[in-house]
Each structure stands twice: as structure tokens, then as C-alpha cells.
Design an enzyme around this catalytic site. Structure first.
Site, PDB file in Angstrom:
ATOM      1  N   PRO A   9       4.376   5.117   1.451  1.00  0.00           N
ATOM      2  CA  PRO A   9       4.737   5.494   2.665  1.00  0.00           C
ATOM      3  C   PRO A   9       5.963   4.605   3.280  1.00  0.00           C
ATOM      4  O   PRO A   9       6.802   4.666   3.701  1.00  0.00           O
ATOM      5  CB  PRO A   9       3.685   5.407   3.640  1.00  0.00           C
ATOM      6  CG  PRO A   9       2.729   4.496   3.105  1.00  0.00           C
ATOM      7  CD  PRO A   9       2.866   4.967   1.704  1.00  0.00           C
ATOM      8  N   GLY A  10       5.716   3.090   2.794  1.00  0.00           N
ATOM      9  CA  GLY A  10       6.774   2.157   3.070  1.00  0.00           C
ATOM     10  C   GLY A  10       8.189   2.535   2.366  1.00  0.00           C
ATOM     11  O   GLY A  10       9.189   2.356   3.356  1.00  0.00           O
ATOM     12  N   LYS A  11       8.193   2.953   1.364  1.00  0.00           N
ATOM     13  CA  LYS A  11       9.286   3.254   0.599  1.00  0.00           C
ATOM     14  C   LYS A  11      10.101   4.468   1.251  1.00  0.00           C
ATOM     15  O   LYS A  11      11.319   4.545   1.645  1.00  0.00           O
ATOM     16  CB  LYS A  11       9.307   3.852  -0.793  1.00  0.00           C
ATOM     17  CG  LYS A  11       8.865   2.982  -1.712  1.00  0.00           C
ATOM     18  CD  LYS A  11       8.670   3.572  -3.114  1.00  0.00           C
ATOM     19  CE  LYS A  11       8.330   2.592  -4.214  1.00  0.00           C
ATOM     20  NZ  LYS A  11       8.282   3.230  -5.511  1.00  0.00           N
ATOM     21  N   ASP A  64      11.499   3.814  -8.714  1.00  0.00           N
ATOM     22  CA  ASP A  64      10.803   2.829  -9.311  1.00  0.00           C
ATOM     23  C   ASP A  64      11.405   1.473  -9.258  1.00  0.00           C
ATOM     24  O   ASP A  64      12.552   1.360  -9.360  1.00  0.00           O
ATOM     25  CB  ASP A  64      10.654   3.376 -10.646  1.00  0.00           C
ATOM     26  CG  ASP A  64       9.688   2.351 -11.358  1.00  0.00           C
ATOM     27  OD1 ASP A  64       8.506   2.224 -10.690  1.00  0.00           O
ATOM     28  OD2 ASP A  64       9.591   2.187 -12.532  1.00  0.00           O
ATOM     29  N   PHE A 140       5.721  -3.783   2.984  1.00  0.00           N
ATOM     30  CA  PHE A 140       4.615  -3.636   2.083  1.00  0.00           C
ATOM     31  C   PHE A 140       4.728  -4.383   0.984  1.00  0.00           C
ATOM     32  O   PHE A 140       5.931  -5.194   0.685  1.00  0.00           O
ATOM     33  CB  PHE A 140       4.731  -2.114   1.879  1.00  0.00           C
ATOM     34  CG  PHE A 140       5.991  -1.440   1.072  1.00  0.00           C
ATOM     35  CD1 PHE A 140       5.833  -1.558  -0.230  1.00  0.00           C
ATOM     36  CD2 PHE A 140       7.123  -1.080   1.667  1.00  0.00           C
ATOM     37  CE1 PHE A 140       7.064  -1.108  -1.012  1.00  0.00           C
ATOM     38  CE2 PHE A 140       8.323  -0.689   1.167  1.00  0.00           C
ATOM     39  CZ  PHE A 140       8.150  -0.652  -0.521  1.00  0.00           C
ATOM     40  N   ASP A 143       6.509  -7.722   0.023  1.00  0.00           N
ATOM     41  CA  ASP A 143       7.484  -8.299   0.952  1.00  0.00           C
ATOM     42  C   ASP A 143       7.243  -9.606   1.505  1.00  0.00           C
ATOM     43  O   ASP A 143       8.078 -10.406   1.865  1.00  0.00           O
ATOM     44  CB  ASP A 143       7.656  -7.100   2.085  1.00  0.00           C
ATOM     45  CG  ASP A 143       8.324  -6.122   1.793  1.00  0.00           C
ATOM     46  OD1 ASP A 143       9.261  -6.306   0.599  1.00  0.00           O
ATOM     47  OD2 ASP A 143       8.427  -5.194   2.396  1.00  0.00           O
TER      48      ASP A 143
END
Ligand code: ITT
Length: 185
Positions: A9-11, A64, A140, A143
């Protein structure tokens, strides 16, 4: 509408925030796809795209990414997902304990695909360094241990907007947006 196939979900948050001002809308499909063992991110996404194309109607995006640490010969790189699940960010900090060379980079490869059409690949890189200890609760993955060049804070200490101003993923998103813009003209 482009379907962003990702379990992360962070992406999705970052790419949606980067593309929304440009009028590009995304929906998320929370689905994992097989990732082959290869030395380059682009080979991983290219093989995955063949599988995703058979499952997803319409246009799709896959991402990716990896963290490449200079003093570790580019490790974890294409193995970032496995390393995150096993030793995690704290494990990388431990491996780097006595290391003065802190340089690292994040890389994102986007693949925009659609069944029956040749895929397009977009790349983004962010240079930086590995922090001495994990810092921050934002973002996430790795990080909290990555400090982008020109900053004193880790990505974990930044908002989505601040990370997007310099990140590998935001750069890949800009390249994608340029391509979509050209296609509209
Ligand atoms: P997908 O479903 O999109 O594949 P994933 O989280 O498995 O999601 P990757 O294989 O691309 O994605 O990511 C490899 C690892 O690197 C994973 O553990 C991520 O959390 C981490 N990672 C990727 N991009 C990152 C970023 O911008 N900041 C910090 N860590 C990141």
C-alpha cells in the site's frame, strides 16, 4: 484508468500522490505475482508482466524496487523483499556496523503493460546513504535507514510529499507521466 498491481500500500500511496496532479488515475489490485531470481530488476518485471498480462484486463503497472548498498556489493538489491522479511532494516544497519562507506541507492523499475502489446519500462534512482540507526515512522520498508543525498533526515522521517520530491519511485512516475503525456498528444 491504470491498474497498479502491488501488495504494497505504501507504493500505491506514493505513486497515486505523484500522478494525481498530472491527471493520471490509478486503481490498486492487491495481488502478488511470481518474481524470478535475476540480477536486474528489469528482468524480474519483464517476466512477471507476461503473467500479469494474462490475469489483468486493460492497462496495468507493476513496480519492482530495491535498495543497493555500495559497501555490500549492491546487496540486498533484487533480494530486497526477502531481506526485508528476514533481517529487516535493523539487520542491514548491523551488517554496516563498522563500515565507514555508507553510500547506497534505491532503484525503481516500472513496467506499463497490456496484453498483446510490447511493455514499456521506466526507471528511477535515488542516491543516498545508510543511517547509523533506523529513524522515523513514516514510509515503509527500508525508509527508516535511508537518507537521500542532500538531506539529513531518513525517508522514514518524511511525509509522502517530501519523499516524492526526491525519490526513485517519484522519478519513475515522472518518466511514466511523460510517456502518457506524449501518447495523448
Ligand atoms: P509488490 O507487491 O509491489 O512486489 P513488495 O513490497 O514485495 O511489493 P518489492 O519487491 O519491489 O515490493 O520491494 C522489495 C523490498 O524493498 C520490499 O521489502 C519493500 O518494502 C522495499 N522497498 C521498495 N521500495 C521501497 C521504498 O521506496 N522505500 C523503502 N523500502 C522500499
Amino acid at each position: 484508468m491504470i491498474t497498479f498491481v502491488t501488495t504494497n500500500p505504501g507504493k500505491f500511496r506514493e505513486v497515486s500522490a505523484a500522478l494525481a496532479p498530472l491527471g493520471v488515475r490509478l486503481r490498486r489490485l492487491d495481488r502478488a505475482y511470481p518474481e524470478i531470481q535475476a540480477d536486474r530488476l528489469r528482468d524480474v518485471v519483464t517476466v512477471a508482466a507476461g503473467i500479469v498480462a494474462r490475469q489483468v484486463p486493460g492497462e496495468f503497472l507493476i513496480d519492482d524496487s530495491g535498495l543497493f548498498v555500495d559497501a555490500l556489493g549492491g546487496f540486498p538489491g533484487v533480494y530486497s523483499s526477502y531481506v526485508y522479511r528476514t533481517i529487516g532494516p535493523a539487520g542491514i544497519v548491523t551488517l554496516m556496523n563498522k563500515e565507514a562507506r555508507r553510500g547506497a541507492r534505491f532503484e525503481t523499475v516500472f513496467l506499463l503493460g497490456r496484453r498483446g502489446r510490447p511493455p514499456r519500462i521506466f526507471r528511477g534512482v535515488c542516491e543516498g546513504s545508510i543511517a547509523r540507526t533506523p529513524r522515523g515512522r513514516g514510509g515503509f520498508g527500508f525508509d527508516p535507514i535511508f537518507v537521500p543525498r542532500g538531506s539529513r533526515r531518513t525517508f522514514g522521517e518524511m511525509s509522502v510529499e517530501e519523499k516524492n520530491a526526491v525519490s526513485h519511485r517519484a522519478r519513475a512516475a515522472e518518466a511514466l507521466a511523460r510517456h502518457l503525456g506524449r501518447r495523448l498528444r
